[in-house]
Write a protein that holds these residues in place. Structure first.
Motif, PDB file in Angstrom:
ATOM      1  N   GLY A  51       0.787  -1.222   0.000  1.00 43.20           N
ATOM      2  CA  GLY A  51       0.000   0.000   0.000  1.00 43.20           C
ATOM      3  C   GLY A  51       0.817   1.269   0.000  1.00 43.20           C
ATOM      4  N   THR A  52       2.105   1.155  -0.168  1.00 41.05           N
ATOM      5  CA  THR A  52       2.957   2.339  -0.201  1.00 41.05           C
ATOM      6  C   THR A  52       3.141   2.818  -1.638  1.00 41.05           C
ATOM      7  OG1 THR A  52       4.160   1.610   1.755  1.00 41.05           O
ATOM      8  CG2 THR A  52       5.235   3.241   0.364  1.00 41.05           C
ATOM      9  N   GLU A  53       2.965   4.094  -1.840  1.00 45.59           N
ATOM     10  CA  GLU A  53       3.250   4.686  -3.146  1.00 45.59           C
ATOM     11  C   GLU A  53       4.592   5.394  -3.062  1.00 45.59           C
ATOM     12  OE1 GLU A  53       0.252   7.218  -4.747  1.00 45.59           O
ATOM     13  OE2 GLU A  53      -1.360   5.908  -4.079  1.00 45.59           O
ATOM     14  N   LEU A  54       5.392   5.207  -4.077  1.00 43.27           N
ATOM     15  CA  LEU A  54       6.698   5.844  -4.127  1.00 43.27           C
ATOM     16  C   LEU A  54       6.832   6.524  -5.482  1.00 43.27           C
ATOM     17  CD1 LEU A  54       9.402   6.191  -2.614  1.00 43.27           C
ATOM     18  CD2 LEU A  54      10.199   4.157  -3.812  1.00 43.27           C
ATOM     19  N   VAL A  55       6.957   7.840  -5.454  1.00 40.39           N
ATOM     20  CA  VAL A  55       6.998   8.600  -6.697  1.00 40.39           C
ATOM     21  C   VAL A  55       8.283   9.408  -6.748  1.00 40.39           C
ATOM     22  CG1 VAL A  55       5.781  10.235  -8.191  1.00 40.39           C
ATOM     23  CG2 VAL A  55       4.487   8.784  -6.619  1.00 40.39           C
ATOM     24  N   THR A  56       8.980   9.327  -7.856  1.00 39.35           N
ATOM     25  CA  THR A  56      10.195  10.109  -8.057  1.00 39.35           C
ATOM     26  C   THR A  56       9.870  11.328  -8.908  1.00 39.35           C
ATOM     27  OG1 THR A  56      11.539   8.112  -7.951  1.00 39.35           O
ATOM     28  CG2 THR A  56      12.562  10.066  -8.922  1.00 39.35           C
ATOM     29  N   PHE A  57      10.193  12.502  -8.399  1.00 39.17           N
ATOM     30  CA  PHE A  57       9.952  13.750  -9.118  1.00 39.17           C
ATOM     31  C   PHE A  57      11.280  14.426  -9.435  1.00 39.17           C
ATOM     32  CE2 PHE A  57       6.056  13.344  -6.563  1.00 39.17           C
ATOM     33  CZ  PHE A  57       5.092  13.528  -7.543  1.00 39.17           C
ATOM     34  N   THR A  58      11.315  15.130 -10.531  1.00 37.86           N
ATOM     35  CA  THR A  58      12.420  16.033 -10.817  1.00 37.86           C
ATOM     36  C   THR A  58      11.789  17.367 -11.193  1.00 37.86           C
ATOM     37  OG1 THR A  58      13.742  14.183 -11.637  1.00 37.86           O
ATOM     38  CG2 THR A  58      14.520  16.388 -12.175  1.00 37.86           C
ATOM     39  N   ASP A  59      11.690  18.245 -10.211  1.00 38.28           N
ATOM     40  CA  ASP A  59      11.026  19.522 -10.454  1.00 38.28           C
ATOM     41  C   ASP A  59      11.412  20.524  -9.359  1.00 38.28           C
ATOM     42  OD1 ASP A  59       9.533  18.931  -8.167  1.00 38.28           O
ATOM     43  OD2 ASP A  59       7.868  18.098  -9.294  1.00 38.28           O
ATOM     44  N   GLU A  60      10.627  21.584  -9.243  1.00 39.24           N
ATOM     45  CA  GLU A  60      10.942  22.636  -8.265  1.00 39.24           C
ATOM     46  C   GLU A  60       9.944  22.666  -7.117  1.00 39.24           C
ATOM     47  OE1 GLU A  60      11.103  26.168 -10.602  1.00 39.24           O
ATOM     48  OE2 GLU A  60      12.923  25.568 -11.633  1.00 39.24           O
ATOM     49  N   GLN A  61       9.297  21.551  -6.869  1.00 38.80           N
ATOM     50  CA  GLN A  61       8.229  21.546  -5.866  1.00 38.80           C
ATOM     51  C   GLN A  61       8.585  20.755  -4.610  1.00 38.80           C
ATOM     52  OE1 GLN A  61       4.091  21.386  -7.487  1.00 38.80           O
ATOM     53  NE2 GLN A  61       5.140  20.708  -9.333  1.00 38.80           N
ATOM     54  N   LEU A  62       9.884  20.624  -4.368  1.00 37.69           N
ATOM     55  CA  LEU A  62      10.318  19.903  -3.165  1.00 37.69           C
ATOM     56  C   LEU A  62       9.740  20.523  -1.901  1.00 37.69           C
ATOM     57  CD1 LEU A  62      12.108  17.883  -1.606  1.00 37.69           C
ATOM     58  CD2 LEU A  62      14.001  19.497  -1.877  1.00 37.69           C
ATOM     59  N   THR A  63       9.737  21.842  -1.820  1.00 37.15           N
ATOM     60  CA  THR A  63       9.246  22.509  -0.611  1.00 37.15           C
ATOM     61  C   THR A  63       7.783  22.184  -0.345  1.00 37.15           C
ATOM     62  OG1 THR A  63      10.809  24.307  -0.977  1.00 37.15           O
ATOM     63  CG2 THR A  63       9.018  24.744   0.538  1.00 37.15           C
ATOM     64  N   ALA A  64       6.989  22.158  -1.404  1.00 34.45           N
ATOM     65  CA  ALA A  64       5.565  21.836  -1.227  1.00 34.45           C
ATOM     66  C   ALA A  64       5.405  20.420  -0.692  1.00 34.45           C
ATOM     67  CB  ALA A  64       4.831  21.993  -2.562  1.00 34.45           C
ATOM     68  N   ALA A  65       6.202  19.500  -1.215  1.00 32.74           N
ATOM     69  CA  ALA A  65       6.126  18.117  -0.740  1.00 32.74           C
ATOM     70  C   ALA A  65       6.530  18.025   0.729  1.00 32.74           C
ATOM     71  CB  ALA A  65       7.022  17.231  -1.604  1.00 32.74           C
ATOM     72  N   GLU A  66       7.547  18.784   1.107  1.00 32.56           N
ATOM     73  CA  GLU A  66       7.994  18.769   2.502  1.00 32.56           C
ATOM     74  C   GLU A  66       6.928  19.368   3.421  1.00 32.56           C
ATOM     75  OE1 GLU A  66      12.827  18.928   2.049  1.00 32.56           O
ATOM     76  OE2 GLU A  66      11.728  20.816   2.116  1.00 32.56           O
ATOM     77  N   GLN A  67       6.251  20.397   2.945  1.00 35.56           N
ATOM     78  CA  GLN A  67       5.177  20.997   3.749  1.00 35.56           C
ATOM     79  C   GLN A  67       4.029  20.011   3.929  1.00 35.56           C
ATOM     80  OE1 GLN A  67       4.349  24.640   1.672  1.00 35.56           O
ATOM     81  NE2 GLN A  67       5.950  25.763   2.727  1.00 35.56           N
ATOM     82  N   ALA A  68       3.704  19.283   2.880  1.00 35.84           N
ATOM     83  CA  ALA A  68       2.645  18.265   2.981  1.00 35.84           C
ATOM     84  C   ALA A  68       3.046  17.195   3.982  1.00 35.84           C
ATOM     85  CB  ALA A  68       2.374  17.655   1.612  1.00 35.84           C
ATOM     86  N   ALA A  69       4.302  16.780   3.934  1.00 37.51           N
ATOM     87  CA  ALA A  69       4.776  15.748   4.850  1.00 37.51           C
ATOM     88  C   ALA A  69       4.699  16.229   6.297  1.00 37.51           C
ATOM     89  CB  ALA A  69       6.212  15.356   4.494  1.00 37.51           C
ATOM     90  N   ARG A  70       5.078  17.491   6.520  1.00 32.43           N
ATOM     91  CA  ARG A  70       5.041  18.036   7.883  1.00 32.43           C
ATOM     92  C   ARG A  70       3.603  18.178   8.378  1.00 32.43           C
ATOM     93  NH1 ARG A  70       9.677  21.106   6.727  1.00 32.43           N
ATOM     94  NH2 ARG A  70       8.475  22.835   5.900  1.00 32.43           N
TER      95      ARG A  70
END
Ligand code: SF4
Length: 86
Positions: A51-70
């Motif tokens: 049930g784990t999703e693992l997605v690799t991104f190459t873009d400029e949205q790392l900060t947004a992903a980190e905010q979602a994680a927090r």
């Protein structure tokens, strides 16, 4: 800055609170009422049997992903930065 990073979403842990959706619109509500990652074009998407999703991104949205994680109250999201792309 363009960065390569992975976002891991543990759908077993996800509680459908959707705090992540407002921080990063790549998190969307799936038909089962839990979050899923809409990687769009240019991402590599893996879904494992547990049930784990693992997605690799190459873009400029790392900060947004980190905010979602927090923001996730059950720590279902993990962001794994890779080295910065030159
Ligand atoms: S914030 Fe966490 S628990 Fe809530 S929907 Fe997103 S991944 Fe699931």
């Amino acid at each position: 800055m363009t960065t390569e990073y992975q976002v891991r979403l543990d759908r077993d842990a996800c509680d459908g609170v959707f705090a992540c959706l407002v921080r990063d619109d790549r998190f969307v509500e799936a038909s089962d009422g839990l979050a899923t990652i809409d990687g769009g074009d240019g991402s590599q998407h893996e879904r494992t049997v547990d049930g784990t999703e693992l997605v690799t991104f190459t873009d400029e949205q790392l900060t947004a992903a980190e905010q979602a994680a927090r923001a996730c109250p059950v720590d279902a999201i993990e962001v794994l930065p890779e080295e910065a792309d030159e």
